[in-house]
Write a protein that holds these residues in place. Structure first.
Motif, PDB file in Angstrom:
ATOM      1  N   ASP A   1       0.831  -1.208   0.000  1.00  0.00           N
ATOM      2  CA  ASP A   1       0.000   0.000   0.000  1.00  0.00           C
ATOM      3  C   ASP A   1       0.863   1.254   0.000  1.00  0.00           C
ATOM      4  N   ALA A   2       1.920   1.235   0.812  1.00  0.00           N
ATOM      5  CA  ALA A   2       2.820   2.389   0.878  1.00  0.00           C
ATOM      6  C   ALA A   2       3.502   2.613  -0.465  1.00  0.00           C
ATOM      7  N   ALA A   3       3.911   1.534  -1.133  1.00  0.00           N
ATOM      8  CA  ALA A   3       4.571   1.661  -2.431  1.00  0.00           C
ATOM      9  C   ALA A   3       3.616   2.223  -3.483  1.00  0.00           C
ATOM     10  N   VAL A   4       2.376   1.735  -3.496  1.00  0.00           N
ATOM     11  CA  VAL A   4       1.388   2.249  -4.461  1.00  0.00           C
ATOM     12  C   VAL A   4       1.104   3.722  -4.204  1.00  0.00           C
ATOM     13  N   SER A   5       0.901   4.079  -2.953  1.00  0.00           N
ATOM     14  CA  SER A   5       0.590   5.467  -2.608  1.00  0.00           C
ATOM     15  C   SER A   5       1.742   6.397  -2.975  1.00  0.00           C
ATOM     16  N   GLU A   6       2.963   5.925  -2.810  1.00  0.00           N
ATOM     17  CA  GLU A   6       4.123   6.736  -3.189  1.00  0.00           C
ATOM     18  C   GLU A   6       4.127   7.015  -4.684  1.00  0.00           C
ATOM     19  N   GLN A   7       3.838   5.996  -5.485  1.00  0.00           N
ATOM     20  CA  GLN A   7       3.830   6.189  -6.931  1.00  0.00           C
ATOM     21  C   GLN A   7       2.688   7.103  -7.373  1.00  0.00           C
ATOM     22  N   VAL A   8       1.541   6.992  -6.719  1.00  0.00           N
ATOM     23  CA  VAL A   8       0.421   7.889  -7.047  1.00  0.00           C
ATOM     24  C   VAL A   8       0.802   9.329  -6.723  1.00  0.00           C
ATOM     25  N   ALA A   9       1.397   9.537  -5.538  1.00  0.00           N
ATOM     26  CA  ALA A   9       1.792  10.886  -5.140  1.00  0.00           C
ATOM     27  C   ALA A   9       2.838  11.448  -6.093  1.00  0.00           C
ATOM     28  N   ARG A  10       3.810  10.635  -6.493  1.00  0.00           N
ATOM     29  CA  ARG A  10       4.840  11.117  -7.420  1.00  0.00           C
ATOM     30  C   ARG A  10       4.241  11.381  -8.803  1.00  0.00           C
ATOM     31  N   MET A  11       3.339  10.517  -9.227  1.00  0.00           N
ATOM     32  CA  MET A  11       2.705  10.705 -10.532  1.00  0.00           C
ATOM     33  C   MET A  11       1.938  12.022 -10.576  1.00  0.00           C
ATOM     34  N   LEU A  12       1.160  12.304  -9.534  1.00  0.00           N
ATOM     35  CA  LEU A  12       0.384  13.546  -9.494  1.00  0.00           C
ATOM     36  C   LEU A  12       1.292  14.765  -9.352  1.00  0.00           C
ATOM     37  N   ALA A  13       2.356  14.630  -8.546  1.00  0.00           N
ATOM     38  CA  ALA A  13       3.276  15.753  -8.371  1.00  0.00           C
ATOM     39  C   ALA A  13       3.995  16.081  -9.673  1.00  0.00           C
ATOM     40  N   MET A  14       4.432  15.069 -10.400  1.00  0.00           N
ATOM     41  CA  MET A  14       5.126  15.308 -11.665  1.00  0.00           C
ATOM     42  C   MET A  14       4.170  15.811 -12.749  1.00  0.00           C
ATOM     43  N   LYS A  15       2.923  15.375 -12.698  1.00  0.00           N
ATOM     44  CA  LYS A  15       1.937  15.897 -13.640  1.00  0.00           C
ATOM     45  C   LYS A  15       1.691  17.381 -13.395  1.00  0.00           C
ATOM     46  N   ALA A  16       1.567  17.756 -12.117  1.00  0.00           N
ATOM     47  CA  ALA A  16       1.371  19.167 -11.787  1.00  0.00           C
ATOM     48  C   ALA A  16       2.594  19.992 -12.188  1.00  0.00           C
ATOM     49  N   ALA A  17       3.790  19.428 -11.964  1.00  0.00           N
ATOM     50  CA  ALA A  17       5.009  20.149 -12.344  1.00  0.00           C
ATOM     51  C   ALA A  17       5.095  20.330 -13.856  1.00  0.00           C
ATOM     52  N   THR A  18       4.693  19.306 -14.604  1.00  0.00           N
ATOM     53  CA  THR A  18       4.714  19.414 -16.069  1.00  0.00           C
ATOM     54  C   THR A  18       3.728  20.464 -16.557  1.00  0.00           C
ATOM     55  N   GLU A  19       2.542  20.478 -15.973  1.00  0.00           N
ATOM     56  CA  GLU A  19       1.551  21.496 -16.360  1.00  0.00           C
ATOM     57  C   GLU A  19       2.025  22.904 -16.009  1.00  0.00           C
ATOM     58  N   ASN A  20       2.660  23.067 -14.862  1.00  0.00           N
ATOM     59  CA  ASN A  20       3.203  24.373 -14.493  1.00  0.00           C
ATOM     60  C   ASN A  20       4.307  24.801 -15.453  1.00  0.00           C
ATOM     61  N   ALA A  21       5.140  23.831 -15.863  1.00  0.00           N
ATOM     62  CA  ALA A  21       6.191  24.141 -16.832  1.00  0.00           C
ATOM     63  C   ALA A  21       5.596  24.593 -18.167  1.00  0.00           C
ATOM     64  N   ASP A  22       4.509  23.957 -18.593  1.00  0.00           N
ATOM     65  CA  ASP A  22       3.840  24.369 -19.832  1.00  0.00           C
ATOM     66  C   ASP A  22       3.356  25.820 -19.735  1.00  0.00           C
ATOM     67  N   GLN A  23       2.787  26.169 -18.606  1.00  0.00           N
ATOM     68  CA  GLN A  23       2.305  27.541 -18.423  1.00  0.00           C
ATOM     69  C   GLN A  23       3.450  28.550 -18.416  1.00  0.00           C
ATOM     70  N   ILE A  24       4.550  28.201 -17.749  1.00  0.00           N
ATOM     71  CA  ILE A  24       5.701  29.110 -17.711  1.00  0.00           C
ATOM     72  C   ILE A  24       6.304  29.273 -19.096  1.00  0.00           C
ATOM     73  N   ILE A  25       6.399  28.165 -19.838  1.00  0.00           N
ATOM     74  CA  ILE A  25       6.954  28.227 -21.196  1.00  0.00           C
ATOM     75  C   ILE A  25       6.087  29.107 -22.092  1.00  0.00           C
TER      76      ILE A  25
END
Length: 294
Positions: free
Chosen positions: A239-263
């Motif tokens: 459960d901890a491993a799955v939750s970590e990957q979900v959190a990283r997936m969402l964090a990296m998605k948000a970072a990518t979207e923010n990068a698109d806006q800055i670009i």
């Protein structure tokens, strides 16, 4: 021209960062799907074992198992905290560490001997930053925890509990409920709960068992109860491993979207700056030509 060049260099830097965050998002997505399949399979198995243990303990045919008994005067306890080895996973570690620090303070007032064991480099560093030094650390658990790795921990806890050195084992981890919901929780793994009843209840439920035990309920209980603990501990790691990957997936998605806006913003600013420079250069050329004609 210097301003336009600076904007262009910054835009290229953000684009490189976007490539990294996008790649990490894709890797986390693929890892999450595999980890979720493992967690769901282990969860179904753990639930079935827990149901079987409950039926055995309520049948009235099985004796009390040591792992099911609440000790009258508990003195020794262990708090196991599951965190990640790597960062860039949003607030995943923050939620676990806040709950772990709270439970540590509460358990210290209940038990004379309390051990703190932490899995994950981020958890070790975070708790030490809060002034809590773990007694034992584990940094070898990766994104895909293996059963044999967890089995070593489970064996140690079972031996300590059987010898009387451990009266309670509590674990703090992030429980995976769905893709949109993961929460930091604290659960007691030892003694195994949910099976403790009074004698009157056991007599009342004795006739409700639809099981026939071969060779005996005692031998089956002796095998099933420790196995139930091992599987449940392994399920917590999954459960901890799955939750970590979900959190990283969402964090990296948000970072990518923010990068698109800055670009996009930098591109618009760069175009305006470049347009202004071209206009100034044209004006200088026109002014020079007019000066020569005079």
């Amino acid at each position: 021209m210097a301003k336009a060049r600076a904007l262009d260099r910054r835009r290229k830097s953000i684009r490189n960062i976007r490539k990294i965050t996008r790649t990490m998002e894709l890797i986390s997505t693929a890892t999450f799907r595999r980890a979720m399949d493992r967690a769901l399979s282990a969860g179904a198995y753990a639930e079935r074992l827990a149901e079987l243990v409950g039926n055995l303990s309520r049948s009235g045919l099985a004796p009390r198992h040591p792992l099911l008994e609440q000790r009258p005067e508990p003195r020794g306890a262990a708090l196991l905290v599951l965190s990640s080895n790597r960062g860039l996973c949003g607030g995943y570690n923050g939620g676990v560490l806040r709950l772990a620090a709270l439970r540590w303070k509460e358990l210290r007032s209940e038990f004379e001997n309390l051990r703190l064991e932490v899995a994950g480099k981020r958890g070790v560093a975070g708790l030490r930053f809060r002034g809590i030094d773990p007694d034992r650390t584990f940094t070898h658990f990766e994104d895909r925890p293996r059963l044999d790795e967890v089995e070593v921990l489970a064996k140690g806890y079972l031996e300590a509990f059987g010898a009387g050195g451990l009266d309670r084992l509590e674990i703090v981890y992030t429980k995976f409920e769905s893709l949109s919901r993961q929460s930091a929780v604290s659960e007691t793994l030892l003694p195994i709960g949910g099976a403790d009843r009074g004698e009157g209840e056991e007599e009342e439920l004795a006739g409700e068992s639809g099981y026939e035990f071969l060779p005996s309920a005692e031998s089956i209980l002796a095998e099933i109860v420790p196995m139930s603990f091992r599987v449940r501990l392994f399920k917590c790691f999954l459960d901890a491993a799955v939750s970590e990957q979900v959190a990283r997936m969402l964090a990296m998605k948000a970072a990518t979207e923010n990068a698109d806006q800055i670009i996009a913003h930098l591109t618009m600013t760069y175009n305006r700056a470049r347009q202004g420079q071209i206009t100034n250069e044209l004006l200088e050329v026109i002014s020079g030509a007019e000066a020569q004609n005079k």
